[in-house]
Design a protein around this motif. Sequence first.
Motif, PDB file in Angstrom:
ATOM      1  N   ARG A   1      -4.033   5.367  -2.539  1.00 56.30           N
ATOM      2  CA  ARG A   1      -4.111   4.693  -1.237  1.00 56.30           C
ATOM      3  C   ARG A   1      -5.466   4.886  -0.572  1.00 56.30           C
TER       4      ARG A   1
ATOM      5  N   ARG B   1      -5.201  -1.325   4.887  1.00 54.39           N
ATOM      6  CA  ARG B   1      -3.848  -0.984   5.345  1.00 54.39           C
ATOM      7  C   ARG B   1      -2.880  -2.159   5.213  1.00 54.39           C
TER       8      ARG B   1
ATOM      9  N   ARG C   1       0.834  -1.213   0.000  1.00 49.28           N
ATOM     10  CA  ARG C   1       0.000   0.000   0.000  1.00 49.28           C
ATOM     11  C   ARG C   1       0.860   1.251   0.000  1.00 49.28           C
TER      12      ARG C   1
ATOM     13  N   LEU D   1      -8.200   2.183   0.447  1.00 48.07           N
ATOM     14  CA  LEU D   1      -7.640   0.833   0.405  1.00 48.07           C
ATOM     15  C   LEU D   1      -7.369   0.331   1.813  1.00 48.07           C
TER      16      LEU D   1
END
Length: 168
Positions: free
Chosen positions: A77, A82, A69, A80
Motif C-alpha cells: 500500500r 488512496r 487499496r 499508492l
Amino acid sequence: MELFFCSIEDNRIKREAFDCGVPELNEYIKKYAKQNDKRGISKTFVAIPEVGSPDVAGYYSVSMAEIQRESLPENYRRGLPRYPVPGMRIGKLAVDRSMQGRGVGGELLMESFRKAVRFSSEVGIFAVTVDAKNQQAKQFYLKYGFIPLEDDELSLFIPIATIIKVLE
C-alpha cells in the motif's frame, strides 16, 4: 511442450470437446466465452497443441479490473494513491484433461503475463489478479509468485513489476 495461441473468435476451434473436469469452466468456453468476447466483457485466448489444430489444450480469459487499496498487504500500500489501483484479471484458466500434468497451465499463465506486460505499455496496470476456485488452484498461483489479498483467502495478485522481472 510448445503451444500456439489464438483468439476464441477462431471458428476452427472445437470448443465443444473441451473437458477440464470442472463443469463451470467447461460450460464457460462452450457457451459464454465467445459472446463475452464480442461484448467486450472479457477476452479469451485458446492454446492449441499445433498450428491448425482444432483441439483446445487449454484457455484463459482476461479483463481489466480494479484492486481496492485496502485489499493489498500493508507493504504494497505504501506509496499508492488512496483509491483503487488498476489491474488485469485472469477470470478463467483451464486445461483439458488430456493435457493436464504437462505444464500447459503454466504456459497459459505465462502467456497471460506476456499479454499483461504488453497492455501495461499502453494502459495502467499495477498488478494481475485472480480469484482461485479452490485451495488447489490457489497453490498453483502461489507457486508462480502470486500473493494473497487481505480480504479474501482465494483472491491473489502479482505486481506487474514482478511479472516484468520474471519474463526478462
